[in-house]
Structures are given as structure tokens and as C-alpha cells.
Scaffold this active site. Structure first.
Site, mmCIF file in Angstrom:
data_model
loop_
_atom_site.group_PDB
_atom_site.id
_atom_site.type_symbol
_atom_site.label_atom_id
_atom_site.label_comp_id
_atom_site.label_asym_id
_atom_site.label_seq_id
_atom_site.Cartn_x
_atom_site.Cartn_y
_atom_site.Cartn_z
ATOM 1 N N ILE A 32 -2.578 -3.275 1.056
ATOM 2 C CA ILE A 32 -1.486 -4.185 1.419
ATOM 3 C C ILE A 32 -0.268 -3.385 1.860
ATOM 4 O O ILE A 32 0.492 -3.791 2.737
ATOM 5 C CB ILE A 32 -1.120 -5.087 0.216
ATOM 6 C CG1 ILE A 32 -2.346 -5.874 -0.262
ATOM 7 C CG2 ILE A 32 0.030 -6.020 0.561
ATOM 8 C CD1 ILE A 32 -2.933 -6.797 0.770
ATOM 9 N N SER B 188 4.263 7.176 0.772
ATOM 10 C CA SER B 188 4.021 8.616 0.853
ATOM 11 C C SER B 188 3.189 9.151 -0.298
ATOM 12 O O SER B 188 2.443 10.115 -0.144
ATOM 13 C CB SER B 188 5.357 9.359 0.929
ATOM 14 O OG SER B 188 6.218 8.930 -0.109
ATOM 15 N N GLN C 213 -1.008 4.127 -2.319
ATOM 16 C CA GLN C 213 -1.154 2.866 -1.602
ATOM 17 C C GLN C 213 -1.557 1.762 -2.574
ATOM 18 O O GLN C 213 -2.020 2.031 -3.687
ATOM 19 C CB GLN C 213 -2.171 2.995 -0.470
ATOM 20 C CG GLN C 213 -3.561 3.424 -0.863
ATOM 21 C CD GLN C 213 -4.356 3.902 0.364
ATOM 22 O OE1 GLN C 213 -3.832 4.597 1.225
ATOM 23 N NE2 GLN C 213 -5.629 3.522 0.439
ATOM 24 N N VAL C 214 -1.353 0.513 -2.137
ATOM 25 C CA VAL C 214 -1.509 -0.632 -3.035
ATOM 26 C C VAL C 214 -2.520 -1.623 -2.460
ATOM 27 O O VAL C 214 -2.469 -1.969 -1.277
ATOM 28 C CB VAL C 214 -0.143 -1.344 -3.245
ATOM 29 C CG1 VAL C 214 -0.312 -2.578 -4.127
ATOM 30 C CG2 VAL C 214 0.860 -0.384 -3.859
ATOM 31 N N LYS D 19 -2.274 0.067 -7.702
ATOM 32 C CA LYS D 19 -1.603 1.196 -7.055
ATOM 33 C C LYS D 19 -2.431 2.471 -7.285
ATOM 34 O O LYS D 19 -2.728 2.825 -8.421
ATOM 35 C CB LYS D 19 -0.193 1.350 -7.641
ATOM 36 C CG LYS D 19 0.653 2.439 -7.016
ATOM 37 C CD LYS D 19 2.046 2.386 -7.633
ATOM 38 C CE LYS D 19 2.944 3.501 -7.136
ATOM 39 N NZ LYS D 19 4.281 3.444 -7.765
ATOM 40 N N ASP E 168 15.193 4.131 -7.166
ATOM 41 C CA ASP E 168 14.757 4.070 -5.770
ATOM 42 C C ASP E 168 14.658 2.619 -5.291
ATOM 43 O O ASP E 168 13.583 2.143 -4.909
ATOM 44 C CB ASP E 168 13.387 4.763 -5.649
ATOM 45 C CG ASP E 168 13.016 5.086 -4.211
ATOM 46 O OD1 ASP E 168 13.922 5.123 -3.359
ATOM 47 O OD2 ASP E 168 11.815 5.296 -3.945
#
Length: 502
Positions: free
Chosen positions: A43, A47, A50-51, A66, A201
Site C-alpha cells: 500500500i 526508505s 513497506q506496508v 510493516k 517524524d
């Protein structure tokens, strides 16, 4: 800038076969045993990982899966090694010209980056944030499934939200954008000034608007902590800014680590005064956090100021969130939203340290600031009103909000709701009875300028009469008389013993 934004969630993905193999290795069982469904492609891809979106076979709940990029750790170590060598070459210049150690800056950066690689640490961070916001009906923190997670795989509740930089999408969902901004700023300030644990973040890929008006956070790999002492100093700095006490403000910078102990702050005081007055010269509407940060950065070249690592994260976090707010509303002004939160906190927080700072705000040069008290109440009510625009005052709390009491014996009120001043009035009455010096100050305030300030008292009462229940406050005060009497006797005995020692 647009190209850099792609790094937030649109980096080229690594193959599914590798990702699924990592997930199975971390969980120790086949995918189909845990998930009834999983997305055919990521989805989002950033860096470091990914999910995927999946459905738990056992409960049917939607989850985010994740997965860390394979072999990313040695790549990061290599880059940090090269970065550190470059810093060694630059260090003599940075120490001489900027008063800071370039190697130390790289080390601090590297430490936070390596923390993001440990998903077990991120799972603990999520649990801490969930605990902090569990009674806040305006904030959504996802549940984490630690039993299914590991160092390279993190499984958490799926957040079905709208990207926080999509004002039209937020409006189409029936959400008041200005109220959503207020919720976001309040959540950020709670993290900093109340919990001391903040999201390091908060870029647009990590913040979403839920369709019920809440703000949702994801990606807790980069979080930072502020000590209780630093939280109190930050609140002191706000109070000193309100009182325009720039000498004390310079002292706050020393206590926070921006200046070395023993540094002569005399030449810095006029510079701080110029920055603050230029930023608020025409009132709060003129204040721009980015502009102030830019002006403050100029001081770094002129004075021996170093930005401590934890505060570089604070500054970056606030700047990023101000940027998000400006995307949603080009007329956004940071202090216009932040001041009402601070006002509400000063008026309603039961922390004795906050009560003391409230008195510091209300007394200036020995004189009681009636207008300032009125402004605090008006701003606090404004904050509550704005927050509640997306939430019914007496509505049911969302899924992650419980009504568990706090550790101090009082129920911890959810953000939003009403401006309940009952505890403040009860605490104030108790302190007035037991504190002779405060009684003297209040008596002088009530009779200063050779007149009784009845009109001011009446105006204050009219402002707060709907914010507390007089009969309930009176009953609680009567029930608390034994404790007040005990405190009064202890205060009296201390005074007698003190006189005898003299």
C-alpha cells in the site's frame, strides 16, 4: 521538495516474495495461518520498509503489516561511516564557527536512525502513545499486535484515514478543517508539554484525518523524550514570553542546554527581545514559527548557542506540523492556536507546578493582571469550542478512549469536552486559606489603586459561571475542610517555629 515528498511513502518497493518470506520468518508460521487476506502489492513503500494491508484470520480485523527492507542495516551503517568521516573533516570548522561538534551531530542523527530499524522498540513506542492518549477523544493511536510482531515486522491496527495535506478530502468527509488543525496543534503540544514523549517524524505520510474528525498518527520509529525538568522549563519559557521577561527567557535557554552554564546572557537578551517583539508586534496573528526559527538560527552564528539534539527534533517536528497546517489553511498562525491550549492548561491542570506558573502569569511587578485573567479564560473557552466543532460534547468516546482515572486520584479528562474550572477553583480556595503571602497579594489586588475591584470580579464571574457547578464546589470545599485545617495548622506551626529560630 515534491521529489523529496515521494520518499515518505512512494519509494520503489522490493519484491513481494521477499517481503512475505520475512513476515513468515518473523511470525514463525505460514501467512495463511494468520491472515485470511493480504494485499497483492504494498500500500505504501518508504526508505526503510513497506506496508501491506491484511485481515486477521482470528478476528477479521484489518491490519497494517510493516516489513523492513532486506539488508538495509549494513547500508545504513556504511552511509553513517562515510558521513562520520566527512564530519571529522568538517569538525574543526564547525566548532570554531558554529560552536557545535559536527561528529556529535552525526552520532545523534545515527542513533535515532538506528532506533528506527528495531520494530520491537517501535511497538513499545506505540503502546506508550496509546496509553498517553487513551482518554483523548480527539486522537487516534493504532493498536499494536506485539505477539505477531518482531524486529523486522510490525503488525498494527489499520488506519483508514485521509492524508492530512488533502484539505478538499477532509472537507468532503464533513470535517471542519480549522477544528482539525486545532486538534492537531493541541495533540502536538500535549506530547511536548504534558507527556514529554513526542513524534519525531510527523510528516504528511504519518498523519491522517479520521472520518470522525480525530487526528491519527502512524510510524512511531522516531520518537523522542523530554525530561520532566525540560517540560517545566519550556512552560516557564512560555510564561516568561507572556510576561515579556527576556532576562529569564535567556536563563531558560541556558537551563535547556542551548547555552553553556556560566555564559554571559547580557548580550543575548536584546536579541531575544527583538525576535519576539518583531514576531508578535501586531499581535498573535503575526506570529510565524518558521520565521522565528529562521531569526533564531541567525543567533547561532553570533552567539555560543548549540541546538541540543532533542530540541532539534522538537523544532523540526513543530516546523513540519506548521507546514501541514499551512497546507490546510494558508492563513494559519501557530500562536493563535497554541496560546488557547496553553491558557486552558494553565487554568485547568491540577499539577501544582502549573498552578504556580498560573500565578506568575497573573501577577506582574506585584500587580494583579485582571485583563490577562480574562484573556486566559476567553482563550481557553475558544480552544474547547474549536475542538468540539468536530465532536459532540457528550458523545460516546471513540474506540481508543477509556475513562480510566489518573494517578493523582482525579479523573483524567479527555481533551475537548467543556472548560471545567471546578478543580482550579477548589485548589485556589485551599491555597488562599493556607498561604498567607498569596492572601496578602490577592487582597492588595482587590484593593489596589485605592479602590475595590468589584467590577473586575463580577466580569470574571460572568465569564466562568457556566464553567463550574457552585453547589458541587461548595460541597467539596466543606468536605475538604479537615485537610484544609490540617494544612493551615501546619503552616501556622511552621511560621511559629521559624520565628523562634530567629
Amino acid at each position: 521538495m515534491n521529489e523529496l515528498c515521494i520518499l515518505q511513502d512512494d519509494v520503489p518497493a522490493f519484491p513481494n516474495e521477499i517481503a512475505f518470506k520475512i513476515i513468515e520468518e518473523e511470525m514463525g508460521v505460514p501467512l495463511e495461518q494468520v491472515f485470511s487476506k493480504i494485499s497483492a502489492s504494498p500500500i505504501a513503500a518508504a526508505s526503510l520498509g513497506q506496508v501491506y494491508r491484511g485481515t486477521l484470520r482470528s478476528t477479521g480485523e484489518e491490519v497494517a503489516i510493516k516489513v523492513q527492507r532486506p539488508n538495509i542495516e549494513p547500508i545504513i551503517y556504511r552511509d553513517l561511516f562515510l558521513f562520520r568521516n566527512l564530519a571529522s573533516l568538517l569538525n574543526p570548522y564547525s566548532v570554531a564557527k558554529l560552536g557545535c561538534n559536527a561528529e556529535l551531530i552525526v552520532d545523534e542523527f545515527g542513533e535515532k536512525l538506528l532506533e528506527e530499524l528495531d520494530y520491537t522498540l517501535e511497538a513499545r513506542n506505540i503502546e506508550d502513545f496509546y496509553e498517553n492518549f487513551k482518554v483523548d477523544k480527539t486522537v487516534k493511536i493504532p493498536l499494536v499486535y506485539k505477539q505477531l510482531s518482531g524486529p523486522q515486522v510490525l503488525i498494527m491496527e489499520w488506519i483508514d484515514g485521509i492524508r492530512c495535506t488533502d484539505p478538499q478530502g477532509i472537507k468532503d468527509a464533513g470535517i471542519d478543517v480549522e477544528a482539525f488543525i486545532t486538534v492537531g496543534v493541541s495533540a502536538a503540544l500535549r506530547q511536548l508539554l504534558e507527556f514529554g514523549l513526542f513524534h519525531g517524524d510527523p510528516h504528511p505520510g504519518n498523519i491522517f484525518a479520521m472520518r470522525d474528525g480525530r487526528i491519527a498518527y502512524v510510524d512511531f520509529g522516531n520518537v523522542a523524550e523530554l525530561s520532566q525538568r525540560n517540560k517545566q522549563i519550556l512552560i516557564d519559557a512560555v510564561v516568561h514570553a507572556v510576561n515579556e521577561d527576556y532576562v529569564e527567557m535567556a536563563g531558560d535557554f541556558t537551563r535547556l542546554g542551548f547555552l553553556a552554564p556560566g555564559t554571559d546572557v547580557t548580550p543575548i537578551v536584546p536579541a531575544l527581545e527583538a525576535i519576539w517583539q518583531n514576531s508578535t508586534g501586531k499581535g498573535l496573528a503575526d506570529f510565524n514559527f518558521r520565521s522565528v526559527t529562521g531569526k533564531f538560527n541567525q543567533l547561532v552564528y553570533q552567539y555560543p548557542i548549540r541546538i541540543p539534539e532533542r530540541f532539534s527534533l522538537v523544532i523540526r517536528s513543530l516546523l513540519t506540523q506548521e507546514g501541514i497546517c499551512l497546507t490546510l489553511s494558508p492563513d494559519f498562525k501557530f500562536l493563535e492556536v497554541a496560546y488557547p491550549y496553553v491558557a486552558k492548561r494553565l487554568l485547568t491542570d491540577p499539577d501544582p507546578a502549573l498552578r504556580e506558573r498560573l500565578l506568575q502569569v497573573l501577577f506582574k511587578d506585584g500587580l494583579f493582571q485582571w485583563k490577562r485573567l480574562e484573556n486566559l479564560i476567553v482563550l481557553a473557552r475558544e480552544q474547547v469550542t474549536m475542538t468540539n466543532r468536530n465532536f459532540p460534547v457528550n458523545g460516546a468516546l471513540p474506540a481508543n478512549a477509556s475513562t480510566n482515572g489518573g494517578s493523582n486520584g482525579r479523573s483524567r479528562k479527555p481533551a475537548g469536552g467543556t472548560l471545567d474550572l471546578s478543580d482550579t477553583i477548589k485548589d485556589g480556595a485551599r491555597v488562599v486559606v493556607t498561604d498567607a503571602e498569596l492572601r496578602r497579594q490577592l487582597l492588595m489586588a482587590f484593593t489596589e489603586d485605592s479602590r475595590l475591584h468589584v467590577r473586575e470580579l463580577y466580569d470574571i464571574y460572568r465569564l466562568v459561571e457556566g464553567e463550574f457547578n457552585p453547589s458541587t464546589v461548595l460541597i467539596d470545599l466543606v468536605q475538604g475542610l479537615p485537610n484544609v485545617t490540617r494544612d493551615l495548622m501546619l503552616s501556622w506551626s511552621d511560621a511559629v517555629l521559624s520565628d523562634r529560630r530567629r
